[in-house]
Design a protein around this motif. Structure first.
Motif, short mmCIF file in Angstrom:
data_model
loop_
_atom_site.label_atom_id
_atom_site.label_comp_id
_atom_site.label_asym_id
_atom_site.label_seq_id
_atom_site.Cartn_x
_atom_site.Cartn_y
_atom_site.Cartn_z
N ALA A 66 0.84 -1.18 -0.05
CA ALA A 66 -0.13 0.11 -0.11
C ALA A 66 0.84 1.05 -0.01
O ALA A 66 2.02 1.50 0.51
N ASN A 67 0.41 2.18 -0.73
CA ASN A 67 0.99 3.55 -0.67
C ASN A 67 0.13 4.89 -0.54
O ASN A 67 -0.92 4.83 -1.28
N PHE A 68 0.66 5.86 -0.02
CA PHE A 68 -0.09 7.07 -0.07
C PHE A 68 0.56 8.00 -0.84
O PHE A 68 1.80 8.54 -0.41
N ASN A 69 0.25 8.37 -2.18
CA ASN A 69 1.18 9.32 -2.98
C ASN A 69 2.44 8.96 -3.01
O ASN A 69 3.31 9.76 -3.28
N GLY A 70 2.63 7.65 -3.14
CA GLY A 70 4.00 7.17 -3.39
C GLY A 70 4.70 6.71 -2.18
O GLY A 70 5.95 6.18 -2.49
N LYS A 71 4.29 7.21 -0.95
CA LYS A 71 4.94 6.72 0.36
C LYS A 71 4.51 5.52 0.70
O LYS A 71 3.17 5.10 0.98
N GLN A 72 5.20 4.56 0.80
CA GLN A 72 5.02 2.84 0.88
C GLN A 72 4.94 2.80 2.35
O GLN A 72 5.26 3.23 3.31
N GLY A 206 -1.70 -8.99 4.82
CA GLY A 206 -1.88 -7.73 5.73
C GLY A 206 -0.50 -6.93 5.65
O GLY A 206 0.20 -7.16 5.46
N ASN A 207 -0.91 -5.38 6.13
CA ASN A 207 0.08 -4.54 6.31
C ASN A 207 -0.42 -3.48 7.37
O ASN A 207 -1.57 -3.74 7.52
N TYR A 208 0.33 -2.75 7.83
CA TYR A 208 -0.21 -1.63 8.61
C TYR A 208 0.71 -0.54 8.76
O TYR A 208 2.14 -0.54 8.34
#
Length: 234
Positions: A66-72, A206-208
């Motif tokens: 998962a990433n938010f605007n490129g930040k993993q 999963g991830n967090y």
């Protein structure tokens, strides 16, 4: 030259003998997560007490990215609310022994620490549900947004654990009707009850991430560490 011609004839005959799409299927490589990657995810979920605070057990077969605007998102790294204002991009690897072209999954993003880890009376706060997702190797998948993304809004200085989970759907899956799909009533979503009602299997991955108000304060406070510790005393 005769040998090359013979090879071409054999290849043509083999392709003709295979069912439609089989040659393309065999030529495609579906990447699965390595054992060390899966072990690291399991260890991180146990260390962060996501097991058993949110889910009763975790034995992943897929890696979730998962990433938010490129930040993993990397198993517990920190974000601030500006970084998570926009919907994340979420993908995952193929699950061994399941055909990624026909197997579909549901993705959740939930907060087991709302409104704060000391007293999580609003757990599990629901941030997104996506159904009919497929592994990243399937480029033509048609995902369904069941519960649209609601930005992360921690109300405590202490960081919340925001958890991505992937579950395998049964055939002919229809998501249960749930009041928590609406943006204003996302608190106290019962993840495990939903999973049981829907007949979902997993979580298979999963991830967090971690995010609290400390991360926002650190945006404007010199010498503040990203975990909220180390504020200047003068």
């Amino acid at each position: 030259m005769q040998f090359i011609t013979l090879l071409a004839l054999v290849a043509s005959a083999t392709a003709a003998a295979l069912p439609d799409g089989s040659l393309e299927q065999r030529a495609t490589t579906y990447s699965a997560a390595g054992a060390s990657t899966l072990a690291a995810a399991k260890a991180a979920f146990t260390s962060a007490k996501i097991v058993p605070d949110l889910i009763p057990s975790f034995n992943p077969d897929v890696a979730v990215m998962a990433n938010f605007n490129g930040k993993q998102v990397t198993l517990g790294n920190t974000f601030n609310t500006l970084e998570t204002a926009m919907e994340p991009s979420i993908s995952f690897t193929a699950e061994p022994s399941f055909d990624p072209s026909t197997t579909k999954y549901t993705i959740f993003l939930v907060d087991p620490d709302a409104p704060g880890p000391a007293a999580p009376i609003l757990k599990d706060f629901l941030h997104v549900i996506i159904s009919n997702a497929q592994p990243t190797c399937i480029t033509t998948q048609n995902r369904t947004m069941v519960a649209p993304y609601q930005p992360l809004t921690p109300f405590s200085v202490a960081a919340h654990r925001y958890v991505f989970l992937v579950y395998r759907q049964p055939p002919n899956y229809t998501p249960p009707v749930d009041i928590h799909y609406a943006p204003g009533v996302r608190n106290n979503f019962d993840l495990n009850a939903y999973v049981a009602e829907a007949g979902l299997m997993g979580p298979v991955g999963g991830n967090y991430l971690l995010e609290g108000l400390a991360q926002d304060v650190c945006l404007v406070t010199p010498n503040c560490t990203q975990n909220g510790i180390g504020y200047p005393t003068s």
